[in-house]
Design an enzyme around this catalytic site. Structure first.
Site, short mmCIF file in Angstrom:
data_model
loop_
_atom_site.label_atom_id
_atom_site.label_comp_id
_atom_site.label_asym_id
_atom_site.label_seq_id
_atom_site.Cartn_x
_atom_site.Cartn_y
_atom_site.Cartn_z
N GLU A 192 0.80 -1.24 0.00
CA GLU A 192 0.00 0.00 0.00
C GLU A 192 0.83 1.29 0.00
O GLU A 192 0.54 2.22 0.75
CB GLU A 192 -0.97 -0.01 1.19
CG GLU A 192 -1.86 -1.25 1.22
CD GLU A 192 -2.84 -1.29 2.39
OE1 GLU A 192 -2.75 -0.42 3.27
OE2 GLU A 192 -3.68 -2.21 2.42
N ASN A 237 2.06 -5.07 -3.17
CA ASN A 237 0.66 -5.39 -2.91
C ASN A 237 -0.14 -4.11 -2.64
O ASN A 237 0.31 -3.25 -1.88
CB ASN A 237 0.62 -6.30 -1.65
CG ASN A 237 -0.71 -6.96 -1.39
OD1 ASN A 237 -1.33 -7.51 -2.30
ND2 ASN A 237 -1.17 -6.93 -0.15
N HIS A 277 -10.41 -6.34 -2.11
CA HIS A 277 -11.49 -6.15 -1.13
C HIS A 277 -12.61 -5.44 -1.87
O HIS A 277 -12.56 -4.22 -2.07
CB HIS A 277 -11.00 -5.31 0.05
CG HIS A 277 -9.93 -5.99 0.86
ND1 HIS A 277 -10.20 -7.09 1.63
CD2 HIS A 277 -8.61 -5.75 1.00
CE1 HIS A 277 -9.08 -7.51 2.23
NE2 HIS A 277 -8.10 -6.71 1.85
N GLU A 307 -6.19 -10.84 -1.42
CA GLU A 307 -6.99 -10.65 -0.20
C GLU A 307 -8.48 -10.55 -0.51
O GLU A 307 -9.20 -9.72 0.04
CB GLU A 307 -6.55 -9.37 0.54
CG GLU A 307 -5.07 -9.30 0.81
CD GLU A 307 -4.65 -8.10 1.65
OE1 GLU A 307 -5.53 -7.41 2.21
OE2 GLU A 307 -3.43 -7.85 1.75
N ASP A 309 -12.32 -10.46 -0.72
CA ASP A 309 -13.58 -10.61 0.01
C ASP A 309 -14.56 -9.64 -0.60
O ASP A 309 -14.17 -8.71 -1.32
CB ASP A 309 -13.44 -10.45 1.54
CG ASP A 309 -12.81 -9.15 1.97
OD1 ASP A 309 -12.75 -8.19 1.18
OD2 ASP A 309 -12.37 -9.07 3.14
#
Ligand code: XIL
Length: 402
Positions: A192, A237, A277, A307, A309
Site C-alpha cells: 500500500e 501489494n 477487497h 486478499e 472478500d
C-alpha cells in the site's frame, strides 16, 4: 483502516452433534483416511462432513486441476496445530483451512506489530505456529508483509527517525525474510505505498517511510528482501485499484508507474498483489483492470489476487439477495482476472465469516454496514459453503476453458 484489534470472536469448537450428524458422534470429527490424491502433497485431512465440498470437491482441488493455487488468510492462534500433529482435531476452522486451501497467508502474524514487541527483539511464536501447521498439512505459505504504514508497533513511532530508519527497515527485512528463507512461495515486500490523496506527483504515500527515508525506501526494501531470500517471489501489494471509479483509476495508473520505475532500475520484483477487497454494491471491476493485468504481464510480472472478500454494505436486499449479490461479484471478478494467463493464484482474506476482518467490531466496513453481519467469504459462520463458494469454484473451473 485501523491497525489495531484482534478478532472479537472466539474460536468455535464443533463436534458431530453441532453439525447435526448425531449418529456418528462416537467417532468424533476425525480426519478421514482416503486414498492419497495426486494434488495433495502430504496427508489427506478432510473431515468426513460435507463430502460435496471437500477432497476432490474442494477449492484447493479444483484450483490445482487448472494449475492454479487457492488459499486464504489465517489466524494461527485459531488453528488446532497440536490436534493436527496428533492426527486428530475436532476444530471446524482447522478442518476448513486444511480441506480447502493450497496456500496460506498469516492475516496478521508476520506484520511488524506481531513480530517486534520491542525495538531490539523478535517474536516468531505465531508465525512459527503457522509454518508448523503448513508443514503438517502440506500447504504453501506466502509472507505478509515486510514494509507497510500500518501495524507498526507503538515503540516504532518514538524510535524511528531520519538517522536510523534505513537501518531499521533493512535490518527488519534481513532478519525476517532471512528467518523464513527458502520456505515461502512469495513475500509482500511493500504494502500500500501508493496514496494519491497525499498530493505527490509520483502518487507515493508520505507517512511514515517516505518521510523518514525518501522515495527510495521501496527499492531498498525489495533489494534487502532479495538478498535475504533469493528464492521467493517478491510482490508489491495494493488495494483500491480494481474498479473504474475515478480514484481507483488514478491509483491504478500510479501503481503502474511505480512498477515501471522499479523495473527500469532493475529492482528485483516478480508480482503485483491486487488485494481485491470488493463491494457488491456499486461499480465493478472491468476493462481497466484487465489492461492493467496485461500491461504488468508485458513487464514480466505475475498478478496475485491476494486478499479477496466481497462486502454487502449498502445493499437493500434481504439475506438471500445479499448472498447472491456477493456470489455474483465473486463469479464475475474471477472470470475476468483468471482469463489472464499471468494470474496463477487467488487468496481470500479469511475462509469463514466467523473470523473475518469485515466482521471485526473495530472495522469501518462493519460499522457502516447497516448492522448486517457480513458474509464475504466462501464459508459462513457455521462453516457451510456460501453461494460465493460455488461461484469461486466455478470460476476456478473456467480457467483456460474455450
Ligand atoms: C487487516 C486484518 O485483517 C485485521 O485483522 C487487522 O486488524 C488489520 O489488518 N490490507 C492488508 C491487510 O494488506 O494486512 C489488512 O489486514 C486488510 C487490508
Amino acid at each position: 483502516m485501523t491497525n489495531t484489534g484482534k478478532s472479537q470472536l472466539t474460536r468455535r469448537q464443533f463436534g458431530w452433534a453441532a453439525l447435526g450428524v448425531g449418529a456418528a458422534g462416537a467417532l468424533g470429527l476425525g480426519w478421514a483416511a482416503v486414498e492419497e490424491p495426486r494434488w495433495r502433497r502430504k496427508r489427506q485431512y478432510d473431515a468426513a462432513v460435507q463430502p460435496g465440498v471437500t477432497g476432490a470437491n474442494s477449492l484447493e482441488a479444483h484450483a490445482a486441476a487448472r494449475g492454479l493455487l487457492y488459499g486464504a488468510a489465517v489466524d494461527p492462534g485459531l488453528l488446532d496445530v497440536e490436534g493436527v500433529a496428533k492426527g486428530h482435531s475436532t476444530d471446524a476452522y482447522t478442518h476448513a483451512v486444511a480441506a480447502q486451501t493450497g496456500i496460506l497467508v498469516p492475516e496478521n502474524a508476520m506484520k511488524w506489530q506481531a513480530l517486534r514487541p520491542t525495538a531490539d527483539s523478535f517474536d516468531f511464536t505465531q508465525a512459527d505456529r503457522l509454518m508448523r501447521f503448513a508443514r503438517l498439512t502440506g500447504k504453501r505459505v506466502r509472507g505478509h508483509n515486510l514494509c507497510w504504514h500500518e501495524a507498526l508497533p507503538g515503540w516504532f513511532w518514538g524510535t524511528a527517525n531520519k538517522e536510523n530508519a534505513r537501518r531499521l527497515l533493512s535490518d527488519h527485512i534481513r532478519m525476517v525474510a532471512g528467518y523464513f528463507r527458502g520456505q515461502l512461495q512469495s513475500w509482500d515486500v511493500v504494502n500500500e505505498a501508493i496514496w494519491p490523496q497525499d498530493g505527490r506527483e509520483d502518487g507515493l504515500r508520505t507517512r511514515p517511510w517516505l518521510e523518514l527515508i525518501g522515495p527510495e525506501y521501496i527499492e531498498l526494501a525489495f533489494r534487502a528482501a532479495a538478498e535475504a531470500d533469493p528464492q521467493t517471489k517478491l510482490v508489491y501489494n495494493d488495494y483500491g485499484i480494481e474498479t473504474e471509479q475515478p480514484e481507483e483509476v488514478q491509483k491504478r495508473a500510479q501503481v503502474l508507474k511505480l512498477l515501471h520505475r522499479l523495473k527500469d532500475r532493475g529492482v528485483p520484483i516478480h508480482a503485483v498483489g491486487v488485494q481485491s477487497h470488493l463491494a457488491a454494491a456499486g461499480q465493478q471491476p472491468g476493462a481497466g483492470l484487465q489492461s492493467f493485468i496485461r500491461e504488468v504481464g508485458a513487464m514480466g510480472l505475475e498478478v496475485y489476487i491476494t486478499e479477496m472478500d466481497v462486502n454487502c454494505r449498502g445493499l437493500k436486499q434481504g439475506p438471500a439477495g445479499r448472498d447472491a449479490a456477493v456470489a455474483e461479484v465473486y463469479g464475475n471478478y474471477l472470470d475476468l482476472v483468471l482469463a489472464e494467463p499471468n494470474v496463477p493464484m487467488v487468496l481470500t482474506w479469511g475462509i469463514t465469516s466467523a473470523h473475518c476482518w469485515t466482521n471485526q467490531l473495530d472495522q469501518r466496513i462493519q460499522r457502516w454496514a447497516d448492522f448486517a453481519r457480513q458474509r464475504p467469504l466462501p464459508f459462513d459462520d457455521d462453516f457451510n459453503p456460501t453461494p460465493a463458494f460455488w461461484r469461486l469454484r466455478g470460476a476456478l473451473d473456467g480457467r483456460n476453458r474455450e
